[in-house]
Each structure stands twice: as structure tokens, then as C-alpha cells.
Design an enzyme around this catalytic site. Structure first.
Site, short mmCIF file in Angstrom:
data_model
loop_
_atom_site.label_atom_id
_atom_site.label_comp_id
_atom_site.label_asym_id
_atom_site.label_seq_id
_atom_site.Cartn_x
_atom_site.Cartn_y
_atom_site.Cartn_z
N ASP A 92 1.19 -15.64 6.76
CA ASP A 92 1.10 -17.03 6.57
C ASP A 92 1.08 -17.57 5.12
OD1 ASP A 92 0.59 -17.64 8.95
OD2 ASP A 92 -1.77 -18.17 9.04
N ALA A 100 3.23 -1.09 4.91
CA ALA A 100 2.89 -1.65 6.31
C ALA A 100 2.16 -2.40 6.57
CB ALA A 100 1.61 0.14 7.00
N GLU A 121 13.06 -9.86 1.30
CA GLU A 121 12.15 -8.44 1.61
C GLU A 121 12.98 -7.18 1.65
OE1 GLU A 121 11.61 -8.73 5.65
OE2 GLU A 121 10.79 -6.75 5.65
N ARG A 171 6.73 -0.19 13.38
CA ARG A 171 7.92 -0.17 11.83
C ARG A 171 8.32 -1.16 12.91
NH1 ARG A 171 5.65 3.36 8.11
NH2 ARG A 171 5.47 5.03 8.98
N ARG A 187 5.16 10.85 -2.05
CA ARG A 187 4.87 9.76 -1.32
C ARG A 187 5.79 10.38 -0.27
NH1 ARG A 187 4.74 4.05 1.54
NH2 ARG A 187 3.60 5.09 3.73
N ASN A 199 7.60 -5.29 -1.61
CA ASN A 199 8.13 -4.38 -0.56
C ASN A 199 6.38 -4.41 0.30
OD1 ASN A 199 7.67 -2.34 1.36
ND2 ASN A 199 9.31 -1.10 -0.14
N TYR A 203 11.53 8.39 1.07
CA TYR A 203 11.19 7.41 -0.12
C TYR A 203 12.30 9.00 -1.20
CZ TYR A 203 7.87 6.12 3.47
OH TYR A 203 7.29 4.82 4.62
N ARG A 252 13.50 3.67 12.56
CA ARG A 252 12.22 4.99 11.90
C ARG A 252 12.10 5.07 14.03
NH1 ARG A 252 9.44 4.71 6.34
NH2 ARG A 252 8.16 6.48 7.65
N HIS A 260 12.61 -2.42 2.21
CA HIS A 260 12.35 -1.47 1.96
C HIS A 260 12.81 -0.36 1.42
CE1 HIS A 260 9.45 -3.66 5.03
NE2 HIS A 260 9.88 -4.20 5.51
N ILE A 261 12.51 0.42 1.14
CA ILE A 261 13.75 2.01 0.58
C ILE A 261 13.93 2.14 1.75
CG2 ILE A 261 13.33 4.27 -0.08
CD1 ILE A 261 10.35 2.93 -2.07
N SER A 262 13.36 3.07 3.08
CA SER A 262 13.81 3.46 3.94
C SER A 262 14.34 2.01 4.92
CB SER A 262 12.93 4.22 4.65
OG SER A 262 11.80 3.54 5.17
N HIS A 266 4.04 -4.48 9.24
CA HIS A 266 3.91 -4.51 10.23
C HIS A 266 3.07 -5.49 11.11
CE1 HIS A 266 7.55 -2.39 8.91
NE2 HIS A 266 6.95 -0.93 8.80
N PRO A 309 0.87 -1.23 -0.32
CA PRO A 309 -0.20 0.28 -0.38
C PRO A 309 0.90 1.03 0.04
CG PRO A 309 -0.02 -1.27 2.16
CD PRO A 309 0.58 -2.05 1.27
N ASN A 310 -0.04 2.45 -0.37
CA ASN A 310 0.63 3.64 -1.54
C ASN A 310 2.14 3.75 -1.51
OD1 ASN A 310 -1.12 4.58 1.18
ND2 ASN A 310 -0.07 3.72 2.77
C1 DQA Z 1 8.65 0.91 4.06
C2 DQA Z 1 8.74 1.22 5.30
C3 DQA Z 1 6.94 0.70 5.89
O1 DQA Z 1 8.04 0.64 6.92
C4 DQA Z 1 6.39 1.92 5.48
O2 DQA Z 1 4.80 1.50 6.38
C5 DQA Z 1 6.42 1.72 3.72
C6 DQA Z 1 7.25 1.37 3.28
C7 DQA Z 1 9.57 1.13 2.54
O3 DQA Z 1 9.69 0.72 1.65
O4 DQA Z 1 10.70 2.13 3.16
O5 DQA Z 1 5.47 1.96 3.02
O6 DQA Z 1 8.29 -0.45 3.35
#
Ligand code: DQA
Length: 143
Positions: free
Chosen positions: A87, A77, A98, A112, A18, A74, A23, A107, A100-102, A80, A10-11
């Protein structure tokens, strides 16, 4: 050619708009193009997807399990707190990376600091910006 799914939660469709201070400025469309290009250089057939609907992601992971397709994930959210995601990842046969950009672990929000994906991941790449996706594809290409 090995097929790889790059799945985004999501997002992430709003990348570039964003919270660019977290990001970065690369848009989702640019990310998808970059991943396809990096994949081609590495001899991988890369398909990039994004959804804001958790069931879509679960369906894609179920298909990846059936088809034994490696996955770069990725889950944003959902990472978490989604036990359905935990599952779905548990049943994967091919490697799961896995991304994550950040770096969620660095954080301030404590929520998170937990990942339901990590227990099932061959490796975790976090805090590398968009380049983390390239590193994930490189990891998969190296076998
Ligand atoms: C994220 C880190 C997550 O905590 C956050 O909810 C995201 C992006 C990242 O790519 O850094 O939406 O997965």
C-alpha cells in the site's frame, strides 16, 4: 539536483557479515558511501537509510509520496509478504526502483518468489550484487 532516497529493509545493516556467500563482502557503510558517490557522478543527491522496523520504512515511503521523491528500495524480507508495504508503494508518485542484491526468483525458498513491490516498480534489478544499486541510480538519472 534531484533528490533520491535509497531505502533498505531488515538485516541489510549487516551486509558484509550476513551470509557473504549470498550478499557479498561489502558492508552497509561501504554501500551507503558507494551510493552517495554514484549519485554525485550522476547529478543526484542520494540519501541512504536502513531500518529493521517496518513502521520506519512506511513513514519514509509516505514522506517520499508527499515530497514526490524517487526511491530505490531494497525492502529485503518485507518484499515478500508486507501488504502495508504494498500500500505504501502504491501511492508513490515519482519512480520506484526495486533492487535485490541476490535474485530472489532464483533462490530455493518459494516465499522469495513473490514481491509486493514489483507491481509498483518502474523496473526491478536483481542478482547484480551491490552494482544493482548503481544501476538503479543510473535508471533514475536517465529519467
Ligand atoms: C534481498 C533478498 C530477500 O529475499 C532477502 O530477504 C533479503 C535481501 C536481496 O537483496 O537479495 O534480506 O532483498
Amino acid at each position: 539536483m534531484t533528490r533520491v532516497l535509497v531505502l533498505n529493509g531488515p538485516n541489510l545493516g549487516r551486509l558484509g557479515r550476513r551470509q557473504p556467500e549470498i550478499y557479498g563482502a561489502t558492508t552497509y557503510d561501504e554501500l551507503a558511501e558507494l551510493c552517495e558517490g554514484w549519485g554525485a557522478e550522476l547529478g543526484l543527491e542520494v540519501e541512504v537509510r536502513q531500518t529493521n522496523h517496518e513502521g520506519d520504512l512506511l513513514d519514509w515511503l509516505n514522506d517520499a509520496a508527499d515530497e514526490q521523491t524517487p526511491v530505490v528500495l531494497n525492502a529485503a524480507a518485507w518484499t515478500h509478504y508486507s501488504y502495508a508495504l504494498y500500500d505504501a508503494c502504491a501511492q508513490l508518485v515519482a519512480p520506484l526502483v526495486e533492487v535485490h542484491i541476490s535474485d530472489p526468483g532464483q533462490r530455493p525458498e518459494v516465499f522469495r518468489h513473490t514481491s509486493v513491490v514489483t507491481p509498483h516498480a518502474a523496473t526491478v534489478i536483481a542478482g547484480q550484487g551491490i552494482d544493482g544499486y548503481r544501476q538503479a541510480l543510473e535508471f533514475l538519472a536517465a529519467g
